[in-house]
Design an enzyme around this catalytic site. Structure first.
Site, PDB file in Angstrom:
ATOM      1  N   TRP A 138     -28.286 -14.240 -16.923  1.00 25.37           N
ATOM      2  CA  TRP A 138     -29.586 -14.765 -16.511  1.00 25.37           C
ATOM      3  C   TRP A 138     -29.953 -15.986 -17.355  1.00 25.37           C
ATOM      4  CZ3 TRP A 138     -31.872 -12.986 -12.279  1.00 25.37           C
ATOM      5  CH2 TRP A 138     -31.687 -11.651 -11.880  1.00 25.37           C
ATOM      6  N   ASP A 165     -31.364 -21.551 -21.435  1.00 25.09           N
ATOM      7  CA  ASP A 165     -30.175 -20.707 -21.317  1.00 25.09           C
ATOM      8  C   ASP A 165     -29.814 -20.173 -22.700  1.00 25.09           C
ATOM      9  OD1 ASP A 165     -27.573 -19.618 -20.919  1.00 25.09           O
ATOM     10  OD2 ASP A 165     -27.245 -20.973 -19.241  1.00 25.09           O
ATOM     11  N   CYS A 172     -29.467 -11.308 -22.105  1.00 27.42           N
ATOM     12  CA  CYS A 172     -29.902 -12.552 -21.452  1.00 27.42           C
ATOM     13  C   CYS A 172     -31.192 -12.356 -20.664  1.00 27.42           C
ATOM     14  CB  CYS A 172     -28.800 -13.105 -20.557  1.00 27.42           C
ATOM     15  SG  CYS A 172     -28.145 -11.929 -19.343  1.00 27.42           S
TER      16      CYS A 172
END
Length: 216
Positions: A107, A123, A165
């Site tokens: 993700w 990110d 994530c």
């Protein structure tokens, strides 16, 4: 996600439904699924930022549909959300390449800022979703009527494992939304702190309980 037999509903909240198997993902070192992230986005929209109509939190399911349909069909998903009238639009992005089912392994967060004419990509794994972010931005520029918007890399704490994530995305959403509330811009937002990442799962379990959910 395929649910196990007797997988009871833990919480129904507006359009979101969390089952016990979804909630269990918050109890240990597990990858968060679409249902958990979609619930949190809806919680932000309906509770935390309910009076701030310039913010739109797009569910992972809708984001996935936008990625997979033809360009001239994107409006089918964004127009009912009044996305073209919003100043800031949040997208939970993952690397799933299947159009007909949930999945993926990572993700990240993409946020559109109309005042800044920019997309910010956050990110937590060395820009692993960078190519997917660029592809989505190319589609959204036309759909959101922002042909000159630039893609920028947002400051994002890097994850120290292979499963957090989704937690990073939720914490980054919090941080970016609060920055917008204070300044009306995303530029200059600082990354979420490690202690915030570490406590997010427990915090979210607390939110579910406060909303009347059942946790076994």
């Amino acid at each position: 996600m395929s649910y196990r037999r007797n997988d009871e509903v833990a919480l129904s909240y507006h359009e979101s439904c969390l089952r016990q198997s979804d909630v269990d993902l918050l109890k240990g070192p597990y990858w968060l699924n679409d249902q958990v992230i979609s619930f949190y986005f809806e919680y932000l929209e309906k509770c935390i930022f309910k009076y701030e109509r310039d913010l739109l939190f797009v569910s992972p399911e809708v984001t996935q549909c936008i990625r997979m349909v033809a360009q001239d069909e994107v409006g089918i998903f964004l127009e009912p959300l009044r996305a073209q009238q919003r100043s800031f639009v949040f997208f939970a992005l993952n690397d799933n390449q299947l159009a007909d089912r949930a999945g993926g392994t990572h993700w990240s967060l993409l946020v559109f800022s109309r005042p800044e004419q920019a997309f910010y990509h956050f990110d937590s794994s060395r820009n692993a979703n960078g190519s997917y972010a660029r592809q989505l931005v190319a589609v959204l520029k036309r759909a959101l009527h922002c042909p000159d918007a630039q893609l920028r890399t947002g400051d994002c704490l890097q994850q120290s494992n292979g499963y957090d994530c989704g937690v990073h995305v939720l914490c980054t959403v919090d941080t970016v939304a609060q920055q917008i509330r204070k300044t009306g811009r995303i530029e200059g937002v600082r990354s979420a702190r490690y202690e915030v990442i570490r406590s997010k799962r427990e915090d979210l379990l607390g939110v579910i309980l406060r909303l009347g959910g059942r946790i076994k």
